[in-house]
Scaffold this motif. Structure first.
Motif, PDB file in Angstrom:
ATOM      1  N   SER A   1      -3.786  -4.876 -11.133  1.00 51.39           N
ATOM      2  CA  SER A   1      -3.879  -4.012 -12.144  1.00 51.39           C
ATOM      3  C   SER A   1      -2.349  -3.991 -12.685  1.00 51.39           C
ATOM      4  O   SER A   1      -1.992  -3.662 -14.012  1.00 51.39           O
ATOM      5  CB  SER A   1      -4.425  -2.746 -12.428  1.00 51.39           C
ATOM      6  N   GLY A   2      -1.455  -3.438 -12.009  1.00 50.95           N
ATOM      7  CA  GLY A   2      -0.709  -2.997 -12.371  1.00 50.95           C
ATOM      8  C   GLY A   2       0.496  -4.160 -12.909  1.00 50.95           C
ATOM      9  O   GLY A   2       1.434  -3.738 -13.770  1.00 50.95           O
TER      10      GLY A   2
ATOM     11  N   TYR B   1       2.707   5.045 -15.202  1.00 49.16           N
ATOM     12  CA  TYR B   1       2.177   3.579 -14.251  1.00 49.16           C
ATOM     13  C   TYR B   1       1.301   4.339 -12.973  1.00 49.16           C
ATOM     14  O   TYR B   1       0.245   4.609 -13.023  1.00 49.16           O
ATOM     15  CB  TYR B   1       3.945   3.400 -13.618  1.00 49.16           C
ATOM     16  N   PHE B   2       1.724   5.981 -13.121  1.00 48.43           N
ATOM     17  CA  PHE B   2       0.630   6.349 -12.681  1.00 48.43           C
ATOM     18  C   PHE B   2      -0.519   6.748 -12.674  1.00 48.43           C
ATOM     19  O   PHE B   2      -1.382   6.775 -12.082  1.00 48.43           O
ATOM     20  CB  PHE B   2       1.844   7.608 -11.060  1.00 48.43           C
ATOM     21  N   PHE B   3      -0.095   7.385 -13.999  1.00 45.03           N
ATOM     22  CA  PHE B   3      -1.439   8.127 -14.750  1.00 45.03           C
ATOM     23  C   PHE B   3      -2.160   6.732 -15.483  1.00 45.03           C
ATOM     24  O   PHE B   3      -3.181   6.647 -15.470  1.00 45.03           O
ATOM     25  CB  PHE B   3      -0.624   8.698 -16.191  1.00 45.03           C
TER      26      PHE B   3
ATOM     27  N   VAL C   1       6.697  -3.672 -11.179  1.00 46.55           N
ATOM     28  CA  VAL C   1       6.804  -4.732  -9.917  1.00 46.55           C
ATOM     29  C   VAL C   1       7.034  -3.239  -8.894  1.00 46.55           C
ATOM     30  O   VAL C   1       5.727  -3.075  -7.814  1.00 46.55           O
ATOM     31  CB  VAL C   1       7.099  -5.883  -9.512  1.00 46.55           C
ATOM     32  N   VAL C   2       8.157  -2.648  -8.179  1.00 51.07           N
ATOM     33  CA  VAL C   2       8.274  -2.262  -7.793  1.00 51.07           C
ATOM     34  C   VAL C   2       7.507  -0.839  -7.703  1.00 51.07           C
ATOM     35  O   VAL C   2       6.568  -0.294  -7.441  1.00 51.07           O
ATOM     36  CB  VAL C   2       9.452  -1.788  -7.710  1.00 51.07           C
TER      37      VAL C   2
ATOM     38  N   CYS D   1       4.417   1.182  -5.171  1.00 55.17           N
ATOM     39  CA  CYS D   1       4.633   2.156  -4.518  1.00 55.17           C
ATOM     40  C   CYS D   1       3.464   3.004  -4.914  1.00 55.17           C
ATOM     41  O   CYS D   1       3.091   3.735  -4.020  1.00 55.17           O
ATOM     42  CB  CYS D   1       5.863   2.499  -4.970  1.00 55.17           C
ATOM     43  N   ILE D   2       3.418   3.387  -5.903  1.00 52.83           N
ATOM     44  CA  ILE D   2       2.138   3.939  -6.429  1.00 52.83           C
ATOM     45  C   ILE D   2       0.864   3.573  -5.892  1.00 52.83           C
ATOM     46  O   ILE D   2      -0.165   3.919  -5.588  1.00 52.83           O
ATOM     47  CB  ILE D   2       1.993   3.757  -8.398  1.00 52.83           C
ATOM     48  N   SER D   3       0.281   2.140  -5.531  1.00 55.63           N
ATOM     49  CA  SER D   3      -0.405   1.828  -5.069  1.00 55.63           C
ATOM     50  C   SER D   3      -0.677   1.825  -3.984  1.00 55.63           C
ATOM     51  O   SER D   3      -1.784   2.484  -3.276  1.00 55.63           O
ATOM     52  CB  SER D   3      -0.731  -0.033  -5.061  1.00 55.63           C
TER      53      SER D   3
END
Length: 153
Positions: A77-78, A53-55, A140-141, A145-147
């Motif tokens: 986007s996520g 998800y991060f990448f 979703v979680v 967080c990454i966002s």
């Protein structure tokens, strides 16, 4: 569809990664003699999901948003990525437990001490339902967080 090209690409990467993960599970014995430990071992995949998800979101930020992304844009986007990844990984679950490890559920039930509980939990519809819930909720979680950490505006 061009607008979601990166999400589609990453959902396919998710599917391939999950397919390889499930093959590793099989060859480590989590689809046979260690079948009852498979759900716990599968939780380790959540860390791989976090990295993916991060990448994926970083890729979206760089390619589409020219390194300037808000939390809302990244989160949207996520969410799309979460939906697409849920669809692709659900297909992978079906393929693995139908064709690659077709006796997994029978094995897990036979190894269980509580047959009624095992019959309820170790079957393809339950695994598909759990996959959908897990991939959506983790998605979703993780996305939220990454966002927060990659936002620039």
């Amino acid at each position: 569809m061009e607008k979601y090209k990166i999400e589609v690409k990453w959902s396919l990467i998710f599917a391939i990664t999950y397919f390889l993960w499930l093959l590793i599970e099989k060859y480590l014995g989590f689809h046979s003699q260690k079948a009852l430990q498979e759900p716990l071992f599968n939780l380790i995949f959540a860390f791989i999901l976090l990295i993916l998800y991060f990448f994926a979101l970083k890729n979206k930020k760089e390619v589409v948003f020219n390194n300037q992304i808000s939390w809302k844009e990244s989160f949207a986007s996520g969410l799309i990525l979460s939906l697409l990844a849920t669809v692709t990984t659900t297909f992978i679950v079906y393929v693995i437990f139908t064709y690659v490890s077709p006796h997994y559920f029978e094995t897990a039930i036979s190894l269980s001490k509580n047959k009624e509980f095992a019959e309820y939990n170790y079957n393809l519809p339950t695994f598909i339902k759990n996959n959908i819930f897990d991939k959506l909720s983790f998605g979703v979680v993780f996305t939220a967080c990454i966002s927060y950490f990659i936002k620039t505006k």
